[in-house]
Scaffold this motif. Structure first.
Motif: not given
Length: 455
Positions: A13-35
């Motif tokens: 995947f080359g640069d289609q793969l992202q492992t930075g914390e900010a990107m992972r944080e964005q994808h690990g949260s939503s508009e809900s109340h869950y951590v």
């Protein structure tokens, strides 16, 4: 993560793969109340072939995959409960075909609701399912979304004609053709709609479209009490009025909407209406509903006939969640929903409103009352765990109340993380049949594990 896994992903995947914390944080949260629950990596899919390749690599290394769209889910549906890879579908955003003569279209899952309707406008067509958020259509199918137009046009289960799905083994299947009806085999389309990504990954959708109505009129009407507003909706539907949209907002929600959207509506229980059809038919609907509203304590109808006025009205409704949460500075939101038979709706809302009157935090009622579905939005202090416990108790009473009225624990948010125990309470042994299907199709439990139910 397994040794060599990220190397394989980077190679493919080359640069289609992202492992930075900010990107992972964005994808690990939503508009809900869950951590936030972070994935170990994020992959942006550009094509069906990308999805197939990722699924096969993850299957080889036994790494979970969590499909991700706009991140607007409410019940933690896209949280990376076991880490793994968050598969971002937003770059698969092509409108492949519009078959205007057949009133359908074929799109990729990353197409957003507003994007599709903008594209369709010049052809006199529109896609009616409107959950409020500018969600991706793939995400809307996965959570069986509905929204403000559901009373007339149905939900995503009614709008999806067929799907292309990548299975947990990396195979590509199509669930149906573009035909409007079929008796050919199991209804796999309905199986994947609402599965929340636990059975496979949607890579293409065929959707039912509708002609843009000749005339559209919107109205706002305030009431002396919530019961009068609910009775107006029920009686209008019983009279056969084909309401296109009808939304209820309680007094506190109207105060929040006025503050957030800079409006000046009465801070009283209020209905937002929309009527579709020919000019004469719309006028007939309006006369009928207005008369019903007057008998139930309704005030004057405030009309919004011009497109820009109607858009402002419905934008205020769609922003109601943010308005409610921001009744308190620094608060977070907890939104929940139930749906009950129309004959029990007034009773369910009245009892819920009494419950909220004693709550220690602001809590509003709003919802799509034309199909018996309503929401409660709590504005919670994130540094007050006792408030979280209080909301959990109120939410439990709300769901128990709905189930006792032969309703459901969720009308449109899905199960995700938050309502798994209530799914069992609602459907009992049928949940074990769901587990059987999950184990058969995804024996390694790699597709969005931990959602809907536990294995």
């Amino acid at each position: 993560m397994p040794q060599g896994f990220l190397d394989r992903l980077e190679q493919r995947f080359g640069d289609q793969l992202q492992t930075g914390e900010a990107m992972r944080e964005q994808h690990g949260s939503s508009e809900s109340h869950y951590v936030a629950m972070l994935p170990d990596a994020v992959v942006f899919a550009h094509s069906r072939e990308d999805v197939v390749a990722l699924v096969r690599i993850c299957s080889e290394f036994l790494v979970p995959i969590v499909p991700f769209g706009a991140g607007t889910s409410i019940e933690g549906n896209a949280a990376a409960l076991r880490g793994g890879v968050s598969l971002d579908m937003t770059r698969m955003d092509k409108i492949i075909a519009v078959n205007a003569e057949d009133f359908d279209c074929v799109i990729q899952p990353g197409v957003r609701r507003e994007q599709l309707n903008e594209y369709l406008r010049d052809q006199g067509l529109f896609f009616p399912i409107d959950p409020g958020a500018n969600a991706t259509l793939g995400g809307m199918a996965s959570t069986r979304a509905s929204g403000t137009n559901a009373v007339r046009y149905g939900t995503m289960k009614d709008a999806v004609l067929s799907l292309e799905v990548v299975t947990p083994q990396g195979n590509v299947i199509r669930t149906a053709t573009r035909a409007r009806k079929s008796a050919a085999g199991y209804d796999l389309t309905r199986l994947y709609v609402g599965a929340e990504g636990t059975l496979g990954i949607i890579t293409e959708l065929s959707l039912r479209l509708h002609p843009i109505p000749e005339a559209i009129s919107s109205a706002v009407c305030s009431f002396d009490g919530l019961d009068g507003a609910v009775d107006t909706v029920v009686q209008s539907i019983q009279c056969g009025v084909p309401l296109a949209r009808v939304e209820i907002l309680d007094s506190l929600q109207m105060r929040a909407v006025n503050r957030w959207s800079k409006l000046d509506y009465p801070e009283a229980p209020t209905l937002f209406f929309e009527f579709h059809g020919s000019p004469a038919y719309v006028a007939e609907q309006v006369v009928t509903v207005k008369a019903i509203a007057e008998t139930n304590g309704g005030g004057e109808f405030a009309w919004s006939n011009r497109p820009e006025e109607r858009n402002k009205l419905w934008r205020a409704r769609h922003d109601a969640y943010y308005a409610a949460v921001n009744l308190r500075e620094g608060a977070i939101g907890w939104a929940t929903d139930v749906c009950v038979p129309m004959s029990r709706l007034a009773e369910c809302i009245a009892e819920t409103h009494k419950d909220l009157a004693t709550a220690s935090m602001p809590a509003t009622i709003l919802g799509h009352v034309g199909d018996g579905n309503f929401h409660v939005v709590f504005s919670i202090d994130p540094d007050a765990p006792e408030e979280m416990r209080e909301v959990e108790a109120i939410n439990a009473r709300l769901v128990e109340r709905a189930l006792a009225m032969e309703g459901t624990c969720t009308g449109e948010h899905g199960i995700g993380l938050g309502k798994q125990e209530w799914l069992v309470a609602e459907l009992g042994d049928a949940v074990e049949e769901m587990r059987t299907i999950k184990r058969a199709l995804d024996p390694e439990n790699l597709m969005n594990p931990g959602k809907i139910f536990s294995l």
